[in-house]
Enzyme design. Sequence first.
Site, PDB file in Angstrom:
ATOM      1  N   HIS A  10      45.984  50.005  34.913  1.00  0.00           N
ATOM      2  CA  HIS A  10      45.595  51.421  34.792  1.00  0.00           C
ATOM      3  C   HIS A  10      46.501  52.342  35.630  1.00  0.00           C
ATOM      4  O   HIS A  10      47.595  51.942  35.999  1.00  0.00           O
ATOM      5  CB  HIS A  10      44.113  51.585  35.107  1.00  0.00           C
ATOM      6  CG  HIS A  10      43.282  50.595  34.349  1.00  0.00           C
ATOM      7  ND1 HIS A  10      42.896  50.771  33.044  1.00  0.00           N
ATOM      8  CD2 HIS A  10      42.830  49.350  34.698  1.00  0.00           C
ATOM      9  CE1 HIS A  10      42.230  49.705  32.627  1.00  0.00           C
ATOM     10  NE2 HIS A  10      42.175  48.826  33.604  1.00  0.00           N
ATOM     11  N   GLU A  24      39.109  51.814  39.662  1.00  0.00           N
ATOM     12  CA  GLU A  24      39.887  50.592  39.455  1.00  0.00           C
ATOM     13  C   GLU A  24      41.372  50.809  39.717  1.00  0.00           C
ATOM     14  O   GLU A  24      42.038  49.982  40.342  1.00  0.00           O
ATOM     15  CB  GLU A  24      39.679  50.066  38.019  1.00  0.00           C
ATOM     16  CG  GLU A  24      40.451  48.778  37.743  1.00  0.00           C
ATOM     17  CD  GLU A  24      40.253  48.261  36.331  1.00  0.00           C
ATOM     18  OE1 GLU A  24      39.516  48.892  35.546  1.00  0.00           O
ATOM     19  OE2 GLU A  24      40.854  47.215  36.012  1.00  0.00           O
ATOM     20  N   HIS A  78      43.416  43.443  37.771  1.00  0.00           N
ATOM     21  CA  HIS A  78      42.343  44.342  37.317  1.00  0.00           C
ATOM     22  C   HIS A  78      41.063  44.141  38.126  1.00  0.00           C
ATOM     23  O   HIS A  78      40.917  43.150  38.834  1.00  0.00           O
ATOM     24  CB  HIS A  78      42.035  44.099  35.834  1.00  0.00           C
ATOM     25  CG  HIS A  78      43.114  44.588  34.928  1.00  0.00           C
ATOM     26  ND1 HIS A  78      43.028  45.751  34.223  1.00  0.00           N
ATOM     27  CD2 HIS A  78      44.347  44.074  34.659  1.00  0.00           C
ATOM     28  CE1 HIS A  78      44.148  45.934  33.533  1.00  0.00           C
ATOM     29  NE2 HIS A  78      44.969  44.928  33.787  1.00  0.00           N
ATOM     30  N   GLU A 145      40.745  39.430  36.927  1.00  0.00           N
ATOM     31  CA  GLU A 145      39.668  40.427  37.052  1.00  0.00           C
ATOM     32  C   GLU A 145      38.987  40.157  38.383  1.00  0.00           C
ATOM     33  O   GLU A 145      38.180  39.238  38.520  1.00  0.00           O
ATOM     34  CB  GLU A 145      38.668  40.309  35.894  1.00  0.00           C
ATOM     35  CG  GLU A 145      39.213  40.749  34.541  1.00  0.00           C
ATOM     36  CD  GLU A 145      39.201  42.274  34.337  1.00  0.00           C
ATOM     37  OE1 GLU A 145      38.844  43.015  35.282  1.00  0.00           O
ATOM     38  OE2 GLU A 145      39.566  42.710  33.232  1.00  0.00           O
TER      39      GLU A 145
HETATM   40 ZN   LIG Z   1      41.270  46.969  33.978  1.00  0.00          ZN
END
Ligand SMILES: [Zn+2]
Length: 183
Positions: A10, A24, A78, A145
């Site tokens: 992102h 995030e 992430h 993640e």
């Molecule tokens: Zn993400």
Amino acid sequence: MKKTIIDAGHGGEDPGAVSEKLREKDLTLKIALYTEEHLKNNYEVEVKMTRRNDVFVSLNERARIANRFKADLFVSIHINSSINGTGFESFIYTDTGEQTLQFQKILHKEIEAALVAEGTFKNRGLKTANYFVLRKTNMPAILTENLFIDLDAEYLSSESFLKNIGVAHARGIAKCLNLQEKI
Ligand SMILES: [Zn+2]
């Protein structure tokens, strides 16, 4: 010299997952920079970042940067989102080779160990997904993640925690690529 790409998920107009206090895009960038720092300080390796500040980079461009650089490994960082979710999981492309699976196992284990050292957490396991950056990169690619933005917010608010996760990524990458330690 071996080459790796660190991809902070992102950025810019795309905040990724958001909670009351956390975004995030900020957390992925911090972890990615800690990963880069630890790699550069400790190993013989060329590191390229898809972003090093709060800018928007399209998924297409991220894959293109990795392919142009001819990286040996692509790691995308992430933070998860889901109101009730907690824990760590990693992803590789659904249709990929044995090499990528081996790398995923190594990196996953390294991050898992760092998380266990920080306290209790849920190991959500090694997974596959048809994610764009995993599909479009020409080298082994792994997406991590790192906990959930809501329920795991206490961990993710700690700078030392983010650093430990970054260092764990660096150690995992070093093991995958068999990097030589700096003397
Ligand atoms: Zn993400």
